[in-house]
Design a protein around this motif. Structure first.
Motif, PDB file in Angstrom:
ATOM      1  N   ARG A  44       0.769  -1.362   0.123  1.00 46.19           N
ATOM      2  CA  ARG A  44      -0.052  -0.060  -0.107  1.00 46.19           C
ATOM      3  C   ARG A  44       0.788   1.291   0.012  1.00 46.19           C
ATOM      4  O   ARG A  44       0.575   2.008  -0.770  1.00 46.19           O
ATOM      5  CB  ARG A  44      -0.901   0.147   1.299  1.00 46.19           C
ATOM      6  CG  ARG A  44      -1.846   1.218   1.401  1.00 46.19           C
ATOM      7  CD  ARG A  44      -2.218   1.216   2.910  1.00 46.19           C
ATOM      8  NE  ARG A  44      -3.394   0.349   2.959  1.00 46.19           N
ATOM      9  CZ  ARG A  44      -4.751   0.312   2.614  1.00 46.19           C
ATOM     10  NH1 ARG A  44      -5.214   1.493   2.430  1.00 46.19           N
ATOM     11  NH2 ARG A  44      -5.551  -0.743   2.907  1.00 46.19           N
ATOM     12  N   HIS A  45       1.706   1.322   0.740  1.00 46.18           N
ATOM     13  CA  HIS A  45       2.747   2.497   1.055  1.00 46.18           C
ATOM     14  C   HIS A  45       3.914   2.334  -0.039  1.00 46.18           C
ATOM     15  O   HIS A  45       5.152   2.384   0.115  1.00 46.18           O
ATOM     16  CB  HIS A  45       3.221   2.452   2.432  1.00 46.18           C
ATOM     17  CG  HIS A  45       3.919   1.227   2.859  1.00 46.18           C
ATOM     18  ND1 HIS A  45       3.281  -0.110   2.946  1.00 46.18           N
ATOM     19  CD2 HIS A  45       5.130   0.857   3.524  1.00 46.18           C
ATOM     20  CE1 HIS A  45       3.891  -0.834   3.456  1.00 46.18           C
ATOM     21  NE2 HIS A  45       5.025  -0.228   3.768  1.00 46.18           N
ATOM     22  N   ALA A  85      -8.315  -1.196   5.831  1.00 43.33           N
ATOM     23  CA  ALA A  85      -7.368  -0.155   6.093  1.00 43.33           C
ATOM     24  C   ALA A  85      -6.510  -0.383   7.317  1.00 43.33           C
ATOM     25  O   ALA A  85      -6.916  -1.123   8.245  1.00 43.33           O
ATOM     26  CB  ALA A  85      -8.501   1.131   6.727  1.00 43.33           C
ATOM     27  N   SER A  88      -5.237   2.055  13.453  1.00 42.28           N
ATOM     28  CA  SER A  88      -4.866   3.017  14.180  1.00 42.28           C
ATOM     29  C   SER A  88      -4.161   2.780  15.576  1.00 42.28           C
ATOM     30  O   SER A  88      -4.730   2.154  16.147  1.00 42.28           O
ATOM     31  CB  SER A  88      -5.712   4.280  14.221  1.00 42.28           C
ATOM     32  OG  SER A  88      -6.286   4.566  13.105  1.00 42.28           O
ATOM     33  N   THR A  99      -1.691  -5.438   9.683  1.00 46.13           N
ATOM     34  CA  THR A  99      -0.663  -5.099   8.908  1.00 46.13           C
ATOM     35  C   THR A  99       0.260  -6.032   8.617  1.00 46.13           C
ATOM     36  O   THR A  99       1.227  -5.996   8.007  1.00 46.13           O
ATOM     37  CB  THR A  99       0.026  -3.643   9.283  1.00 46.13           C
ATOM     38  OG1 THR A  99       0.313  -3.726  10.393  1.00 46.13           O
ATOM     39  CG2 THR A  99      -0.722  -2.547   9.313  1.00 46.13           C
ATOM     40  N   CYS A 192       5.384   5.220   7.372  1.00 47.51           N
ATOM     41  CA  CYS A 192       3.721   5.440   7.509  1.00 47.51           C
ATOM     42  C   CYS A 192       3.021   4.234   6.777  1.00 47.51           C
ATOM     43  O   CYS A 192       3.329   4.226   5.461  1.00 47.51           O
ATOM     44  CB  CYS A 192       3.169   6.831   6.922  1.00 47.51           C
ATOM     45  SG  CYS A 192       1.366   6.711   7.149  1.00 47.51           S
ATOM     46  N   TYR A 193       2.216   3.312   7.445  1.00 48.91           N
ATOM     47  CA  TYR A 193       1.659   2.389   6.740  1.00 48.91           C
ATOM     48  C   TYR A 193       0.647   3.023   5.718  1.00 48.91           C
ATOM     49  O   TYR A 193       0.142   2.148   4.854  1.00 48.91           O
ATOM     50  CB  TYR A 193       0.997   1.582   7.820  1.00 48.91           C
ATOM     51  CG  TYR A 193       1.730   0.564   8.637  1.00 48.91           C
ATOM     52  CD1 TYR A 193       2.903   0.234   7.858  1.00 48.91           C
ATOM     53  CD2 TYR A 193       1.579   0.048   9.786  1.00 48.91           C
ATOM     54  CE1 TYR A 193       3.846  -0.774   8.554  1.00 48.91           C
ATOM     55  CE2 TYR A 193       2.441  -0.709  10.561  1.00 48.91           C
ATOM     56  CZ  TYR A 193       3.332  -1.034   9.918  1.00 48.91           C
ATOM     57  OH  TYR A 193       4.286  -2.088  10.696  1.00 48.91           O
ATOM     58  N   ASN A 194      -0.073   4.224   6.033  1.00 45.83           N
ATOM     59  CA  ASN A 194      -0.983   4.739   4.967  1.00 45.83           C
ATOM     60  C   ASN A 194      -0.447   5.312   3.586  1.00 45.83           C
ATOM     61  O   ASN A 194      -1.109   5.638   2.772  1.00 45.83           O
ATOM     62  CB  ASN A 194      -1.879   5.655   5.714  1.00 45.83           C
ATOM     63  CG  ASN A 194      -2.786   5.023   6.588  1.00 45.83           C
ATOM     64  OD1 ASN A 194      -3.710   4.134   6.110  1.00 45.83           O
ATOM     65  ND2 ASN A 194      -3.046   5.318   8.095  1.00 45.83           N
ATOM     66  N   GLU A 196       1.286   8.137   3.505  1.00 43.72           N
ATOM     67  CA  GLU A 196       1.062   9.369   3.615  1.00 43.72           C
ATOM     68  C   GLU A 196       2.399  10.253   3.945  1.00 43.72           C
ATOM     69  O   GLU A 196       3.532   9.580   4.616  1.00 43.72           O
ATOM     70  CB  GLU A 196      -0.033   9.891   4.394  1.00 43.72           C
ATOM     71  CG  GLU A 196      -1.363   9.296   4.344  1.00 43.72           C
ATOM     72  CD  GLU A 196      -2.348   9.885   5.350  1.00 43.72           C
ATOM     73  OE1 GLU A 196      -1.956  10.909   6.048  1.00 43.72           O
ATOM     74  OE2 GLU A 196      -3.433   9.221   5.358  1.00 43.72           O
ATOM     75  N   CYS A 200       1.031  10.286   8.629  1.00 41.10           N
ATOM     76  CA  CYS A 200      -0.223  10.370   8.774  1.00 41.10           C
ATOM     77  C   CYS A 200      -0.180  10.703  10.650  1.00 41.10           C
ATOM     78  O   CYS A 200      -1.165  11.410  11.206  1.00 41.10           O
ATOM     79  CB  CYS A 200      -1.095   9.142   8.511  1.00 41.10           C
ATOM     80  SG  CYS A 200      -0.740   7.658   9.687  1.00 41.10           S
ATOM     81  N   CYS A 203      -1.197   5.565  12.383  1.00 37.79           N
ATOM     82  CA  CYS A 203      -0.757   4.340  12.110  1.00 37.79           C
ATOM     83  C   CYS A 203       0.189   3.727  13.483  1.00 37.79           C
ATOM     84  O   CYS A 203       0.891   4.686  14.037  1.00 37.79           O
ATOM     85  CB  CYS A 203      -0.437   3.783  11.047  1.00 37.79           C
ATOM     86  SG  CYS A 203       1.088   4.543  10.498  1.00 37.79           S
TER      87      CYS A 203
END
Length: 233
Positions: A44-45, A85, A88, A99, A192-194, A196, A200, A203
């Protein structure tokens, strides 16, 4: 043989830990003896792939990107399945976070060992740790020791796995990064796992990273760079 004259291969994701390990390896084995391998596994990242390329260039080491699309095909986790997703924050129970990519480090290190075999590099360096981590079982020392034995038997080699961060907290990892000269490169790393940028901050990976820099009382070079770029705009 003196390890400073032997070749090492670093599994470089582009994150904080692997970047620190890259610079650790440069100190341990010498600049001319270190290469990096990065895995494109449908994460994803994906921004970390460009980060790894940038960091390898800064460090002056040869980098090879190997594609592994099987994890994305399997899915079932937040890092390779867009329908899930990332959670968090860190979990407060013994359950694995969403994850966790089953077998990821086992596969990475097996491919790295095979690649290192062809490159004449018997030392493999990975940024796994079982202190400040997300509970992944393939980050534990007993897992690496067992895998090392299997790789030696399976390839009839003297492959050696190094995990410089195994028993370090995130704060101690920051200190090590300072000692080995990795701080400038960390400005281009990604955790960042998202996926971003700026991070973010929500996470588990972002929380652990921020916690380490805060405990040492040092500004995160990545956050500082993002803030400077935002002010420049």
């Amino acid at each position: 043989m003196n390890q400073a004259s032997e070749k090492a291969l670093v599994v470089l994701s582009g994150g904080q830990d692997s970047t620190t390990c890259l610079y650790w390896a440069l100190r341990r084995f010498g600049a001319g003896n270190v290469e990096a391998v990065t895995f494109d596994y449908g994460q994803r990242h994906r921004v970390e792939l460009e980060c790894a390329r940038k960091i390898a260039a800064l460090a002056g080491v040869r980098q090879t990107v190997l594609p592994i699309d099987t994890f994305a095909a399997i899915g079932g986790n937040a890092l390779t399945d867009d329908s899930i997703a990332p959670e968090s924050g860190a979990r407060d129970d013994d359950a694995l976070p969403n994850t966790f990519v089953p077998g990821r480090n086992l596969v990475f290190l097996t491919f790295a060992a095979a690649f290192g075999y062809t490159r004449g590099a018997r030392h493999l360096v990975a940024g796994v740790a079982q202190t400040d981590y997300s509970g992944y079982p393939d980050c534990r020392e007993n897992t690496l020791k067992a895998l090392e034995v299997a790789l030696r038997l399976g390839m009839d080699s003297r492959v050696e796995l190094h995990a410089p961060l195994m028993y370090l907290s995130k704060a101690e990892t920051v200190t090590l990064a300072q000692q080995v000269g990795a701080m400038d490169a960390l400005a281009w790393s990604h955790t960042c796992y998202n996926g971003e940028v700026p991070p973010c901050g929500r996470c588990a990976s972002c929380e652990l990273r921020a916690k380490g820099f805060a405990e040492v009382g040092v500004a995160d070079p990545l956050v500082a760079r993002c803030q400077a770029e935002a002010q420049g705009n």
